[in-house]
Design a protein around this motif. Structure first.
Motif, PDB file in Angstrom:
ATOM      1  N   GLY A   8       0.832  -1.202   0.000  1.00 36.35           N
ATOM      2  CA  GLY A   8       0.000   0.000   0.000  1.00 36.35           C
ATOM      3  C   GLY A   8       0.860   1.242   0.000  1.00 36.35           C
ATOM      4  O   GLY A   8       2.055   1.204  -0.332  1.00 36.35           O
ATOM      5  N   TYR A   9       0.257   2.368   0.377  1.00 37.59           N
ATOM      6  CA  TYR A   9       0.935   3.663   0.286  1.00 37.59           C
ATOM      7  C   TYR A   9       0.581   4.504   1.518  1.00 37.59           C
ATOM      8  O   TYR A   9      -0.423   4.261   2.174  1.00 37.59           O
ATOM      9  CB  TYR A   9       0.502   4.407  -0.982  1.00 37.59           C
ATOM     10  CG  TYR A   9       0.408   3.519  -2.191  1.00 37.59           C
ATOM     11  CD1 TYR A   9       1.546   3.155  -2.905  1.00 37.59           C
ATOM     12  CD2 TYR A   9      -0.830   3.004  -2.610  1.00 37.59           C
ATOM     13  CE1 TYR A   9       1.463   2.313  -4.001  1.00 37.59           C
ATOM     14  CE2 TYR A   9      -0.922   2.163  -3.705  1.00 37.59           C
ATOM     15  CZ  TYR A   9       0.230   1.819  -4.398  1.00 37.59           C
ATOM     16  OH  TYR A   9       0.150   0.990  -5.482  1.00 37.59           O
ATOM     17  N   GLU A  10       1.395   5.504   1.793  1.00 40.62           N
ATOM     18  CA  GLU A  10       1.062   6.476   2.831  1.00 40.62           C
ATOM     19  C   GLU A  10       0.436   7.687   2.149  1.00 40.62           C
ATOM     20  O   GLU A  10       1.107   8.692   1.882  1.00 40.62           O
ATOM     21  CB  GLU A  10       2.314   6.866   3.628  1.00 40.62           C
ATOM     22  CG  GLU A  10       2.020   7.781   4.802  1.00 40.62           C
ATOM     23  CD  GLU A  10       0.877   7.276   5.682  1.00 40.62           C
ATOM     24  OE1 GLU A  10      -0.194   7.906   5.644  1.00 40.62           O
ATOM     25  OE2 GLU A  10       1.037   6.255   6.366  1.00 40.62           O
ATOM     26  N   TYR A  11      -0.843   7.589   1.823  1.00 44.83           N
ATOM     27  CA  TYR A  11      -1.541   8.587   1.019  1.00 44.83           C
ATOM     28  C   TYR A  11      -2.677   9.267   1.779  1.00 44.83           C
ATOM     29  O   TYR A  11      -3.519   9.929   1.170  1.00 44.83           O
ATOM     30  CB  TYR A  11      -2.111   7.934  -0.250  1.00 44.83           C
ATOM     31  CG  TYR A  11      -1.133   7.737  -1.380  1.00 44.83           C
ATOM     32  CD1 TYR A  11       0.130   8.308  -1.366  1.00 44.83           C
ATOM     33  CD2 TYR A  11      -1.498   6.970  -2.491  1.00 44.83           C
ATOM     34  CE1 TYR A  11       1.013   8.122  -2.432  1.00 44.83           C
ATOM     35  CE2 TYR A  11      -0.629   6.788  -3.566  1.00 44.83           C
ATOM     36  CZ  TYR A  11       0.623   7.363  -3.526  1.00 44.83           C
ATOM     37  OH  TYR A  11       1.486   7.190  -4.580  1.00 44.83           O
ATOM     38  N   ARG A  12      -2.747   9.118   3.082  1.00 43.11           N
ATOM     39  CA  ARG A  12      -3.876   9.683   3.824  1.00 43.11           C
ATOM     40  C   ARG A  12      -3.729  11.196   3.988  1.00 43.11           C
ATOM     41  O   ARG A  12      -2.620  11.720   4.103  1.00 43.11           O
ATOM     42  CB  ARG A  12      -3.985   9.006   5.182  1.00 43.11           C
ATOM     43  CG  ARG A  12      -4.293   7.515   5.116  1.00 43.11           C
ATOM     44  CD  ARG A  12      -4.278   6.872   6.488  1.00 43.11           C
ATOM     45  NE  ARG A  12      -2.940   6.931   7.096  1.00 43.11           N
ATOM     46  CZ  ARG A  12      -2.669   6.533   8.339  1.00 43.11           C
ATOM     47  NH1 ARG A  12      -3.637   6.053   9.102  1.00 43.11           N
ATOM     48  NH2 ARG A  12      -1.436   6.616   8.815  1.00 43.11           N
ATOM     49  N   LEU A  13      -4.841  11.873   4.027  1.00 41.62           N
ATOM     50  CA  LEU A  13      -4.858  13.320   4.274  1.00 41.62           C
ATOM     51  C   LEU A  13      -4.979  13.579   5.772  1.00 41.62           C
ATOM     52  O   LEU A  13      -5.716  12.896   6.480  1.00 41.62           O
ATOM     53  CB  LEU A  13      -6.036  13.970   3.550  1.00 41.62           C
ATOM     54  CG  LEU A  13      -6.111  15.508   3.641  1.00 41.62           C
ATOM     55  CD1 LEU A  13      -5.012  16.150   2.807  1.00 41.62           C
ATOM     56  CD2 LEU A  13      -7.482  16.010   3.197  1.00 41.62           C
ATOM     57  N   SER A  14      -4.283  14.593   6.242  1.00 42.70           N
ATOM     58  CA  SER A  14      -4.340  14.977   7.650  1.00 42.70           C
ATOM     59  C   SER A  14      -5.712  15.525   8.025  1.00 42.70           C
ATOM     60  O   SER A  14      -6.358  16.238   7.244  1.00 42.70           O
ATOM     61  CB  SER A  14      -3.271  16.042   7.913  1.00 42.70           C
ATOM     62  OG  SER A  14      -3.549  16.774   9.077  1.00 42.70           O
ATOM     63  N   ASN A  15      -6.153  15.233   9.229  1.00 45.20           N
ATOM     64  CA  ASN A  15      -7.388  15.816   9.759  1.00 45.20           C
ATOM     65  C   ASN A  15      -7.288  17.338   9.830  1.00 45.20           C
ATOM     66  O   ASN A  15      -8.289  18.045   9.623  1.00 45.20           O
ATOM     67  CB  ASN A  15      -7.673  15.247  11.147  1.00 45.20           C
ATOM     68  CG  ASN A  15      -9.018  15.684  11.700  1.00 45.20           C
ATOM     69  OD1 ASN A  15     -10.063  15.279  11.209  1.00 45.20           O
ATOM     70  ND2 ASN A  15      -8.993  16.530  12.722  1.00 45.20           N
ATOM     71  N   LEU A  16      -6.091  17.874  10.097  1.00 50.26           N
ATOM     72  CA  LEU A  16      -5.901  19.325  10.141  1.00 50.26           C
ATOM     73  C   LEU A  16      -6.168  19.957   8.775  1.00 50.26           C
ATOM     74  O   LEU A  16      -6.854  20.979   8.672  1.00 50.26           O
ATOM     75  CB  LEU A  16      -4.485  19.661  10.597  1.00 50.26           C
ATOM     76  CG  LEU A  16      -4.065  19.211  11.995  1.00 50.26           C
ATOM     77  CD1 LEU A  16      -2.621  19.618  12.261  1.00 50.26           C
ATOM     78  CD2 LEU A  16      -4.995  19.787  13.043  1.00 50.26           C
ATOM     79  N   LEU A  17      -5.620  19.340   7.729  1.00 45.88           N
ATOM     80  CA  LEU A  17      -5.819  19.881   6.389  1.00 45.88           C
ATOM     81  C   LEU A  17      -7.269  19.702   5.928  1.00 45.88           C
ATOM     82  O   LEU A  17      -7.797  20.541   5.195  1.00 45.88           O
ATOM     83  CB  LEU A  17      -4.859  19.211   5.409  1.00 45.88           C
ATOM     84  CG  LEU A  17      -3.373  19.435   5.687  1.00 45.88           C
ATOM     85  CD1 LEU A  17      -2.524  18.809   4.584  1.00 45.88           C
ATOM     86  CD2 LEU A  17      -3.049  20.918   5.823  1.00 45.88           C
ATOM     87  N   ALA A  18      -7.896  18.633   6.371  1.00 42.51           N
ATOM     88  CA  ALA A  18      -9.307  18.432   6.041  1.00 42.51           C
ATOM     89  C   ALA A  18     -10.161  19.550   6.636  1.00 42.51           C
ATOM     90  O   ALA A  18     -11.155  19.973   6.033  1.00 42.51           O
ATOM     91  CB  ALA A  18      -9.779  17.071   6.543  1.00 42.51           C
TER      92      ALA A  18
END
Length: 377
Positions: free
Chosen positions: A230-240
């Motif tokens: 897999g990949y480390e592609y998650r978006l931060s909760n802060l940026l969301a």
């Protein structure tokens, strides 16, 4: 003299407020209530069933291609007139991009050329693994025409809507026009999370798979178990949190860019040798960037001369995308047509189009462009 940028971030007090609220909540990692809310709010805006926020539009394209089954040595058909990430995401999977020219009446991938290529490949018995449409400069590709021809050959379609959030195609929104859609929230896009993107679809299983792959493909075990890469592609909760504030103002930002485009047309339409990117009959673009073509002989100056004159007045402009079939990286790629994209690159210029651009600064742009014309009579 104040610098005028091409398409800078347009953020305000509400973005700061939600960002600090998210920070104070303790949800710092790429999981949390703002992330979930951003996904659900975007899905509702687009009219799709599901959405997964990721770290960039490029990451979203990479995931979307993998979700529809693209693998090593496959071919993926896409527009030659686009940002490089549309094609490099194909390369990440060991597949090969095939570049198709654009329709001069829309600047979008030409459905007739796609149909011709698919017919040719069908006769050879080797179909491409996917077609990726690109919604260029805030205008949708002809989704129905592409989907119809691809359906006839069983080829899945991905929509690269990185440049077109807020645009419409008939009665549907950009991003919701294919089996999988991809958005970008890069700093220059119509809404931004600093960096980020989203994969959207009506297929919940696909989006669940996207989330799984974006989180290093960790299996549901108490220890770290992995059966696939897999990949480390998650978006931060802060940026969301920033994204949520931006999304709430999306319609306002779209209106601002459309207003800028209308002002440019009113101020420059009378100049010989300048033509604006045409509007397709099937939809309503955002005009993420206002783009013109300049006939140097008729106008009296080349697009590059105009760009340099703007730069001399602290105004950023840039050429239309260099066609990917002309990029050294893709020198050996198969290409269908290309003459239209070549002409647009040779004559095209993108003007400052940010939703925060002041009318006085836009007038500076107009005055510099007009000053380059051979005759104002």
């Amino acid at each position: 003299m104040r610098k005028v940028y091409l398409s800078p971030p347009d953020v305000g007090e509400r973005e700061r407020e939600l960002l600090l609220q998210a920070f104070d909540s303790g949800w710092i990692a790429p999981v949390g209530p703002d992330l979930e809310a951003f996904e659900s709010e975007m899905a509702a805006y687009l009219g799709v069933g599901h959405a997964a926020a990721v770290s960039s539009g490029t990451a979203g394209l990479h995931l979307a291609l993998r979700l529809v089954g693209v693998g090593a040595n496959d071919e993926v058909v896409t527009s030659t007139l686009t940002f490089v990430a549309t094609a490099t995401a194909v390369c990440y999977l060991g597949a090969r991009p095939v570049f198709v020219d654009v329709d001069p009446t829309t600047w979008q991938i030409d459905p007739a050329l796609v149909a011709r290529f698919l017919e040719w490949r069908a006769a050879q018995g080797r179909m491409p693994a996917a077609v990726v449409t690109v919604d260029l400069y805030g205008q949708c590709a002809d989704a129905d025409a592409i989907t119809e021809v691809c359906a006839a050959y069983g080829v899945p379609v991905i929509e690269d809507a990185a440049e077109a959030l807020g645009a419409t195609y008939k009665d549907r929104r950009a991003g919701a026009l294919a089996r999988v859609g991809v958005l970008s929230f890069n700093g220059n896009k119509i809404i931004t999370t600093s960096g980020g993107g989203m994969v959207v679809s009506d297929d919940g299983d696909l989006i669940d798979r996207a989330r799984f792959l974006a989180a290093q493909a960790r299996e549901p075990a108490t220890h770290y178990e992995h059966e696939t890469a897999g990949y480390e592609y998650r978006l931060s909760n802060l940026l969301a949190a920033v994204g949520r504030a931006q999304l709430a103002r999306l319609d306002e930002k779209v209106t601002a860019r459309r207003t800028l485009n209308a002002r440019y047309r009113a101020a420059l339409d009378d100049l010989p040798g300048i033509e604006f990117m045409p509007q397709a009959s099937y939809g309503h673009p955002t005009w993420w960037l206002t783009c013109v073509t300049i006939d140097a002989e008729t106008f009296g100056a080349s697009p590059e001369a105009v760009r340099q004159a703007l730069a001399g007045d602290e105004i950023e402009a840039r050429p239309v995308w260099k066609p990917l079939h002309r990029q050294p990286l893709f020198a050996d790629a198969e290409t269908v047509g290309g003459e239209v994209a070549d002409r647009l690159f040779a004559t095209g210029l993108c003007l400052p189009s940010g939703s925060s651009l002041a009318e006085a600064d836009q007038q500076r742009v107009v005055e510099v462009v007009r000053a380059q014309a051979v005759s104002l009579s």
